[in-house]
Design a protein around this motif. Structure first.
Motif, PDB file in Angstrom:
ATOM      1  N   SER A 162      33.722  39.100  47.060  1.00  0.00           N
ATOM      2  CA  SER A 162      33.712  40.360  47.994  1.00  0.00           C
ATOM      3  C   SER A 162      34.516  39.855  49.068  1.00  0.00           C
ATOM      4  O   SER A 162      35.425  40.958  49.574  1.00  0.00           O
ATOM      5  CB  SER A 162      32.184  40.415  48.575  1.00  0.00           C
ATOM      6  OG  SER A 162      31.353  41.059  47.284  1.00  0.00           O
ATOM      7  N   LEU A 163      34.802  38.753  49.692  1.00  0.00           N
ATOM      8  CA  LEU A 163      35.267  38.425  50.810  1.00  0.00           C
ATOM      9  C   LEU A 163      36.940  38.769  50.398  1.00  0.00           C
ATOM     10  O   LEU A 163      37.860  39.133  51.378  1.00  0.00           O
ATOM     11  CB  LEU A 163      35.171  37.222  51.140  1.00  0.00           C
ATOM     12  CG  LEU A 163      33.947  37.087  51.999  1.00  0.00           C
ATOM     13  CD1 LEU A 163      33.255  35.785  52.317  1.00  0.00           C
ATOM     14  CD2 LEU A 163      33.727  37.856  53.351  1.00  0.00           C
ATOM     15  N   THR A 164      37.260  38.205  49.062  1.00  0.00           N
ATOM     16  CA  THR A 164      38.712  38.094  48.556  1.00  0.00           C
ATOM     17  C   THR A 164      39.257  39.668  48.553  1.00  0.00           C
ATOM     18  O   THR A 164      40.084  40.163  49.103  1.00  0.00           O
ATOM     19  CB  THR A 164      38.718  37.625  47.405  1.00  0.00           C
ATOM     20  OG1 THR A 164      38.544  36.217  47.598  1.00  0.00           O
ATOM     21  CG2 THR A 164      40.222  37.723  46.734  1.00  0.00           C
ATOM     22  N   ALA A 165      38.304  40.619  48.051  1.00  0.00           N
ATOM     23  CA  ALA A 165      38.635  42.100  47.995  1.00  0.00           C
ATOM     24  C   ALA A 165      38.731  42.697  49.188  1.00  0.00           C
ATOM     25  O   ALA A 165      39.648  43.673  49.424  1.00  0.00           O
ATOM     26  CB  ALA A 165      37.478  42.820  47.090  1.00  0.00           C
ATOM     27  N   ASN A 166      37.685  42.379  50.224  1.00  0.00           N
ATOM     28  CA  ASN A 166      37.860  42.741  51.646  1.00  0.00           C
ATOM     29  C   ASN A 166      38.919  42.537  52.465  1.00  0.00           C
ATOM     30  O   ASN A 166      39.792  43.388  52.715  1.00  0.00           O
ATOM     31  CB  ASN A 166      36.439  42.784  52.513  1.00  0.00           C
ATOM     32  CG  ASN A 166      35.477  43.369  51.751  1.00  0.00           C
ATOM     33  OD1 ASN A 166      35.347  44.310  50.897  1.00  0.00           O
ATOM     34  ND2 ASN A 166      34.369  43.049  52.367  1.00  0.00           N
ATOM     35  N   ALA A 167      39.158  41.135  52.298  1.00  0.00           N
ATOM     36  CA  ALA A 167      40.423  40.737  53.077  1.00  0.00           C
ATOM     37  C   ALA A 167      41.879  41.229  52.450  1.00  0.00           C
ATOM     38  O   ALA A 167      42.388  41.544  53.421  1.00  0.00           O
ATOM     39  CB  ALA A 167      40.448  39.142  53.046  1.00  0.00           C
ATOM     40  N   PHE A 168      41.957  41.399  51.443  1.00  0.00           N
ATOM     41  CA  PHE A 168      43.305  41.917  51.003  1.00  0.00           C
ATOM     42  C   PHE A 168      43.275  43.525  50.429  1.00  0.00           C
ATOM     43  O   PHE A 168      44.257  43.831  49.744  1.00  0.00           O
ATOM     44  CB  PHE A 168      43.819  41.090  49.856  1.00  0.00           C
ATOM     45  CG  PHE A 168      43.960  39.497  50.338  1.00  0.00           C
ATOM     46  CD1 PHE A 168      45.028  39.273  50.940  1.00  0.00           C
ATOM     47  CD2 PHE A 168      43.184  38.821  49.802  1.00  0.00           C
ATOM     48  CE1 PHE A 168      44.958  38.097  51.676  1.00  0.00           C
ATOM     49  CE2 PHE A 168      43.334  37.438  50.330  1.00  0.00           C
ATOM     50  CZ  PHE A 168      44.478  36.910  51.100  1.00  0.00           C
ATOM     51  N   GLU A 169      42.305  44.058  50.852  1.00  0.00           N
ATOM     52  CA  GLU A 169      41.940  45.560  50.444  1.00  0.00           C
ATOM     53  C   GLU A 169      42.246  45.864  49.014  1.00  0.00           C
ATOM     54  O   GLU A 169      42.793  46.910  48.721  1.00  0.00           O
ATOM     55  CB  GLU A 169      42.729  46.295  51.590  1.00  0.00           C
ATOM     56  CG  GLU A 169      42.146  46.168  52.815  1.00  0.00           C
ATOM     57  CD  GLU A 169      43.116  46.914  53.892  1.00  0.00           C
ATOM     58  OE1 GLU A 169      43.871  47.567  53.405  1.00  0.00           O
ATOM     59  OE2 GLU A 169      42.695  46.673  55.210  1.00  0.00           O
ATOM     60  N   LEU A 170      41.802  45.040  48.270  1.00  0.00           N
ATOM     61  CA  LEU A 170      41.863  45.216  46.617  1.00  0.00           C
ATOM     62  C   LEU A 170      41.105  46.012  46.400  1.00  0.00           C
ATOM     63  O   LEU A 170      40.116  46.588  46.675  1.00  0.00           O
ATOM     64  CB  LEU A 170      41.508  43.997  46.005  1.00  0.00           C
ATOM     65  CG  LEU A 170      42.446  42.558  46.267  1.00  0.00           C
ATOM     66  CD1 LEU A 170      41.802  41.379  45.723  1.00  0.00           C
ATOM     67  CD2 LEU A 170      43.717  42.867  46.099  1.00  0.00           C
ATOM     68  N   GLY A 171      41.905  47.220  45.431  1.00  0.00           N
ATOM     69  CA  GLY A 171      41.334  48.372  44.847  1.00  0.00           C
ATOM     70  C   GLY A 171      40.934  49.536  45.724  1.00  0.00           C
ATOM     71  O   GLY A 171      40.471  50.482  45.343  1.00  0.00           O
ATOM     72  N   LEU A 172      41.561  49.447  46.750  1.00  0.00           N
ATOM     73  CA  LEU A 172      41.228  50.680  47.733  1.00  0.00           C
ATOM     74  C   LEU A 172      42.772  51.276  47.777  1.00  0.00           C
ATOM     75  O   LEU A 172      43.752  50.702  47.676  1.00  0.00           O
ATOM     76  CB  LEU A 172      41.205  50.014  49.082  1.00  0.00           C
ATOM     77  CG  LEU A 172      39.720  49.545  49.567  1.00  0.00           C
ATOM     78  CD1 LEU A 172      39.555  49.075  50.682  1.00  0.00           C
ATOM     79  CD2 LEU A 172      38.476  50.551  48.825  1.00  0.00           C
ATOM     80  N   PRO A 173      42.555  52.640  47.676  1.00  0.00           N
ATOM     81  CA  PRO A 173      41.690  53.418  48.153  1.00  0.00           C
ATOM     82  C   PRO A 173      40.852  53.945  46.916  1.00  0.00           C
ATOM     83  O   PRO A 173      39.776  54.588  46.929  1.00  0.00           O
ATOM     84  CB  PRO A 173      42.250  54.673  48.918  1.00  0.00           C
ATOM     85  CG  PRO A 173      43.516  54.855  48.328  1.00  0.00           C
ATOM     86  CD  PRO A 173      44.019  53.496  47.926  1.00  0.00           C
ATOM     87  N   GLN A 174      41.439  53.815  45.604  1.00  0.00           N
ATOM     88  CA  GLN A 174      40.881  54.304  44.551  1.00  0.00           C
ATOM     89  C   GLN A 174      39.284  54.048  44.218  1.00  0.00           C
ATOM     90  O   GLN A 174      38.854  54.675  43.403  1.00  0.00           O
ATOM     91  CB  GLN A 174      41.608  54.010  43.409  1.00  0.00           C
ATOM     92  CG  GLN A 174      41.821  52.941  42.570  1.00  0.00           C
ATOM     93  CD  GLN A 174      42.865  51.916  43.368  1.00  0.00           C
ATOM     94  OE1 GLN A 174      43.400  52.099  44.689  1.00  0.00           O
ATOM     95  NE2 GLN A 174      43.567  50.647  42.802  1.00  0.00           N
TER      96      GLN A 174
END
Length: 191
Positions: A162-174
């Protein structure tokens, strides 16, 4: 937009090997945090291996693993993780009202004691950073020590995811999860 993308054209041999390993496994694809972890191919390889063990090879039923992942993703407001694992949770039989209740930040009341224990244990770890003695005793009696160790590992691992996804904004905006609200970071007052 993501801060990092999969470096397909310029990947090193080690990065390609890490990607090939995960694609050959039960996921069949590169999980989103691995996009960031590929900056260190050994981290990517070992991180995805740990995730594979925790998703597919624990003493916990798959729906309980997905429940723990959703509680963790909601705690960290990890939109990409939430969106991905919401699909898995539904596939494993978690009711939509449970998912919606967790998304809203409320505590569902489960008919199944095992589900309730997993939810309570995850919330205790994330909010209190401890497991109260009475909950621990109840959890061990219901699941055994191995499953509790694995459950704690799921919460910890998906905190990292979760922290990795949030820090690097992975998967956003889709992969923005409307039910979680705005994924944009906002500073606390006075910062």
């Amino acid at each position: 937009m993501p801060r990092l993308t999969l470096p397909e054209a310029g990947m090193t041999q080690e990065q390609r090997a890490a990607c090939a390993e995960v694609i050959a496994g039960p996921r069949g694809k590169i999980p989103s945090p691995m996009i960031a972890w590929l900056q260190n191919p050994e981290l990517a390889r070992r991180g995805q291996q740990l995730g594979e063990v925790l998703r597919f090879h624990t003493a916990l039923e798959p729906h309980l693993v997905e429940l723990a992942i959703l509680v963790t993703a909601r705690h960290w407001m990890a939109h990409q993780v939430w969106t991905s694992h919401k699909r898995h949770a539904l596939e494993h039989g978690i009711d939509e009202w449970v998912i919606g209740t967790i998304a809203a930040g409320m505590a569902p009341v489960f008919a199944n004691q095992r589900d309730q224990i997993v939810y309570n244990l995850c919330k205790a770890l994330l909010e209190q950073r401890r497991i109260p003695d009475s909950l621990y005793t109840c959890a061990v009696a219901e699941f055994g020590q191995r499953a509790i160790v694995e459950l704690v590992a799921v919460v910890g691992y998906y905190g990292l995811v979760s922290l990795t996804a949030n820090a690097f904004e992975l998967g956003l905006p889709q992969n923005q999860a409307v039910e979680l609200g705005d994924p944009q970071f906002t500073s606390a007052p006075g910062q």
